[in-house]
Design a protein around this motif. Structure first.
Motif, mmCIF file in Angstrom:
data_model
loop_
_atom_site.group_PDB
_atom_site.id
_atom_site.type_symbol
_atom_site.label_atom_id
_atom_site.label_comp_id
_atom_site.label_asym_id
_atom_site.label_seq_id
_atom_site.Cartn_x
_atom_site.Cartn_y
_atom_site.Cartn_z
ATOM 1 N N SER A 161 0.830 -1.202 0.000
ATOM 2 C CA SER A 161 0.000 0.000 0.000
ATOM 3 C C SER A 161 0.862 1.249 0.000
ATOM 4 C CB SER A 161 -0.926 0.018 1.220
ATOM 5 O OG SER A 161 -0.170 0.133 2.411
ATOM 6 N N ILE A 162 0.255 2.342 -0.452
ATOM 7 C CA ILE A 162 0.918 3.651 -0.452
ATOM 8 C C ILE A 162 -0.066 4.668 0.105
ATOM 9 C CG2 ILE A 162 1.939 5.484 -1.850
ATOM 10 C CD1 ILE A 162 2.664 3.364 -3.925
ATOM 11 N N GLN A 163 0.338 5.328 1.182
ATOM 12 C CA GLN A 163 -0.480 6.410 1.719
ATOM 13 C C GLN A 163 0.072 7.724 1.176
ATOM 14 O OE1 GLN A 163 -1.117 6.360 5.934
ATOM 15 N NE2 GLN A 163 -2.185 8.305 5.913
ATOM 16 N N ILE A 164 -0.824 8.548 0.649
ATOM 17 C CA ILE A 164 -0.462 9.814 0.018
ATOM 18 C C ILE A 164 -0.449 10.921 1.078
ATOM 19 C CG2 ILE A 164 -1.054 11.433 -1.822
ATOM 20 C CD1 ILE A 164 -0.684 8.524 -2.856
ATOM 21 N N PHE A 165 0.620 11.725 1.102
ATOM 22 C CA PHE A 165 0.712 12.857 2.026
ATOM 23 C C PHE A 165 0.875 14.186 1.297
ATOM 24 C CE2 PHE A 165 1.720 9.352 4.791
ATOM 25 C CZ PHE A 165 1.074 9.696 5.960
ATOM 26 N N ASP A 166 1.096 14.142 -0.006
ATOM 27 C CA ASP A 166 1.357 15.350 -0.789
ATOM 28 C C ASP A 166 0.164 15.621 -1.702
ATOM 29 O OD1 ASP A 166 2.383 17.420 -2.297
ATOM 30 O OD2 ASP A 166 4.021 16.271 -3.163
ATOM 31 N N SER A 167 -0.362 16.822 -1.643
ATOM 32 C CA SER A 167 -1.548 17.172 -2.433
ATOM 33 C C SER A 167 -1.249 17.311 -3.932
ATOM 34 C CB SER A 167 -2.193 18.455 -1.907
ATOM 35 O OG SER A 167 -1.273 19.515 -1.967
ATOM 36 N N ASN A 168 0.012 17.214 -4.341
ATOM 37 C CA ASN A 168 0.333 17.226 -5.774
ATOM 38 C C ASN A 168 -0.089 15.932 -6.460
ATOM 39 O OD1 ASN A 168 1.540 19.806 -6.027
ATOM 40 N ND2 ASN A 168 3.380 19.014 -5.041
ATOM 41 N N TYR A 169 -0.236 14.850 -5.701
ATOM 42 C CA TYR A 169 -0.706 13.584 -6.269
ATOM 43 C C TYR A 169 -2.208 13.690 -6.485
ATOM 44 C CZ TYR A 169 3.787 11.392 -5.392
ATOM 45 O OH TYR A 169 5.118 11.067 -5.421
ATOM 46 N N PHE A 170 -2.670 13.263 -7.653
ATOM 47 C CA PHE A 170 -4.086 13.405 -8.012
ATOM 48 C C PHE A 170 -4.512 12.255 -8.923
ATOM 49 C CE2 PHE A 170 -1.473 15.439 -11.137
ATOM 50 C CZ PHE A 170 -2.045 15.075 -12.347
ATOM 51 N N THR A 171 -5.809 11.983 -8.937
ATOM 52 C CA THR A 171 -6.353 10.958 -9.827
ATOM 53 C C THR A 171 -6.668 11.576 -11.190
ATOM 54 O OG1 THR A 171 -8.678 11.325 -9.293
ATOM 55 C CG2 THR A 171 -7.447 9.815 -7.846
ATOM 56 N N GLU A 172 -6.979 10.733 -12.129
ATOM 57 C CA GLU A 172 -7.351 11.184 -13.471
ATOM 58 C C GLU A 172 -8.551 12.145 -13.420
ATOM 59 O OE1 GLU A 172 -7.568 8.649 -17.465
ATOM 60 O OE2 GLU A 172 -9.164 8.131 -16.038
ATOM 61 N N LYS A 173 -9.404 11.960 -12.414
ATOM 62 C CA LYS A 173 -10.593 12.806 -12.262
ATOM 63 C C LYS A 173 -10.357 13.973 -11.305
ATOM 64 C CE LYS A 173 -13.634 8.959 -13.375
ATOM 65 N NZ LYS A 173 -14.725 8.088 -12.900
ATOM 66 N N GLY A 174 -9.085 14.217 -10.950
ATOM 67 C CA GLY A 174 -8.729 15.395 -10.178
ATOM 68 C C GLY A 174 -8.833 15.278 -8.669
ATOM 69 N N ILE A 175 -9.032 14.082 -8.128
ATOM 70 C CA ILE A 175 -9.139 13.921 -6.679
ATOM 71 C C ILE A 175 -7.740 13.913 -6.067
ATOM 72 C CG2 ILE A 175 -9.951 12.423 -4.801
ATOM 73 C CD1 ILE A 175 -12.178 13.758 -6.529
ATOM 74 N N SER A 176 -7.561 14.736 -5.029
ATOM 75 C CA SER A 176 -6.296 14.812 -4.301
ATOM 76 C C SER A 176 -6.617 15.032 -2.826
ATOM 77 C CB SER A 176 -5.437 15.960 -4.837
ATOM 78 O OG SER A 176 -5.967 17.202 -4.422
ATOM 79 N N LEU A 177 -5.586 15.229 -2.027
ATOM 80 C CA LEU A 177 -5.816 15.508 -0.604
ATOM 81 C C LEU A 177 -6.577 16.811 -0.379
ATOM 82 C CD1 LEU A 177 -2.471 14.371 1.071
ATOM 83 C CD2 LEU A 177 -4.721 13.311 1.277
ATOM 84 N N LYS A 178 -6.617 17.670 -1.368
ATOM 85 C CA LYS A 178 -7.342 18.939 -1.258
ATOM 86 C C LYS A 178 -8.834 18.782 -1.571
ATOM 87 C CE LYS A 178 -3.470 21.931 -2.455
ATOM 88 N NZ LYS A 178 -2.941 22.902 -3.420
ATOM 89 N N SER A 179 -9.229 17.614 -2.038
ATOM 90 C CA SER A 179 -10.621 17.385 -2.450
ATOM 91 C C SER A 179 -11.553 17.251 -1.248
ATOM 92 C CB SER A 179 -10.709 16.120 -3.301
ATOM 93 O OG SER A 179 -9.917 16.244 -4.445
ATOM 94 N N THR A 180 -12.828 17.436 -1.512
ATOM 95 C CA THR A 180 -13.859 17.267 -0.493
ATOM 96 C C THR A 180 -14.671 16.010 -0.802
ATOM 97 O OG1 THR A 180 -15.475 18.537 -1.757
ATOM 98 C CG2 THR A 180 -14.072 19.767 -0.192
ATOM 99 N N PHE A 181 -15.536 15.638 0.131
ATOM 100 C CA PHE A 181 -16.404 14.490 -0.082
ATOM 101 C C PHE A 181 -17.247 14.668 -1.343
ATOM 102 C CE2 PHE A 181 -20.568 12.471 0.431
ATOM 103 C CZ PHE A 181 -20.167 11.149 0.384
ATOM 104 N N LYS A 182 -17.724 15.884 -1.577
ATOM 105 C CA LYS A 182 -18.532 16.156 -2.772
ATOM 106 C C LYS A 182 -17.741 15.813 -4.039
ATOM 107 C CE LYS A 182 -21.076 19.720 -5.219
ATOM 108 N NZ LYS A 182 -21.478 21.110 -5.294
ATOM 109 N N ASP A 183 -16.472 16.204 -4.102
ATOM 110 C CA ASP A 183 -15.632 15.894 -5.263
ATOM 111 C C ASP A 183 -15.518 14.385 -5.471
ATOM 112 O OD1 ASP A 183 -15.065 18.671 -5.492
ATOM 113 O OD2 ASP A 183 -13.333 18.473 -4.149
ATOM 114 N N ILE A 184 -15.301 13.673 -4.385
ATOM 115 C CA ILE A 184 -15.162 12.215 -4.462
ATOM 116 C C ILE A 184 -16.469 11.592 -4.916
ATOM 117 C CG2 ILE A 184 -14.718 10.124 -3.116
ATOM 118 C CD1 ILE A 184 -13.126 12.022 -1.168
ATOM 119 N N ASN A 185 -17.557 11.974 -4.278
ATOM 120 C CA ASN A 185 -18.870 11.392 -4.552
ATOM 121 C C ASN A 185 -19.348 11.671 -5.981
ATOM 122 O OD1 ASN A 185 -21.038 9.840 -3.669
ATOM 123 N ND2 ASN A 185 -22.179 11.626 -2.956
ATOM 124 N N GLU A 186 -18.977 12.814 -6.525
ATOM 125 C CA GLU A 186 -19.383 13.152 -7.895
ATOM 126 C C GLU A 186 -18.547 12.435 -8.954
ATOM 127 O OE1 GLU A 186 -19.170 17.425 -8.136
ATOM 128 O OE2 GLU A 186 -21.175 17.679 -7.274
#
Length: 189
Positions: free
Chosen positions: A103-128
């Motif tokens: 496993s890899i736990q992310i601590f840097d908000s520069n890491y993001f998914t193809e759909k733009g989810i990062s540590l800066k995202s909110t639940f709404k971003d994830i859920n959408e």
């Protein structure tokens, strides 16, 4: 004709450089930046050669009787050259440099998914953007399981307006849109 050919070569080179930079922080199922399911612990030194790697792994030359305690979980922490914590990596097998990553736990908000989810995202971003397959409740957080990424995302109970150490179950409907991510973990198993 030579000028056109040189311009074409420069353009293609720039495209490859941009793609390389973009993928350096991309999170996908089975990939986090340059790390993938085939990456071994031994490969970390090469991949993060300009960064710093800290480990709680015992020294190889220590005998088992010299060890004061055994580790519950061996981990490797990657720090940028500026000292910022980027990733925490857990191998599948302890004390094995040829082990793959568990496993890899992310601590840097520069890491993001193809759909733009990062540590800066909110639940709404994830859920959408992703289907939340399951929610598990711990004493301190609600953990969202996202099979599409083979990821878990934890949200602190404080973000939910709940008592931090309660056993109260949390459902998706109870999570406010503005709730922030506490932990973001990608699983390689």
């Amino acid at each position: 004709m030579s000028l056109l050919k040189n311009c074409f070569i420069v353009l293609i080179s720039l495209i490859f450089i941009q793609c390389g930079k973009k993928n350096e922080f991309l999170i996908e199922k089975g990939n986090v930046g340059s790390l993938n399911r085939q990456t071994t612990i031994l490969d970390l030194r090469t991949i993060f050669k300009t960064d710093s790697i800290a480990s709680n792994s015992p020294e190889e030359n220590e005998s088992s009787e010299d060890k004061i305690f055994s580790l519950d979980k061996e981990e490797y922490v990657i720090f940028s050259k500026e000292g910022k914590k980027l990733l925490e990596i857990v191998p599948s097998n302890q004390n094995d440099s040829l082990s793959k990553i568990r496993s890899i736990q992310i601590f840097d908000s520069n890491y993001f998914t193809e759909k733009g989810i990062s540590l800066k995202s909110t639940f709404k971003d994830i859920n959408e953007n992703y289907m939340i397959d399951k929610v598990e409740t711990t004493l301190t957080s609600a953990t969202l399981f996202i099979d599409e990424l083979n990821a878990t995302i934890s949200i602190d109970k404080k973000e939910l307006g709940l008592n931090t150490f309660s056993r109260e179950e949390v459902t998706i409907d109870q999570i406010p849109d503005i709730a922030k991510i506490k932990y973001f973990t990608i699983w390689f198993n």
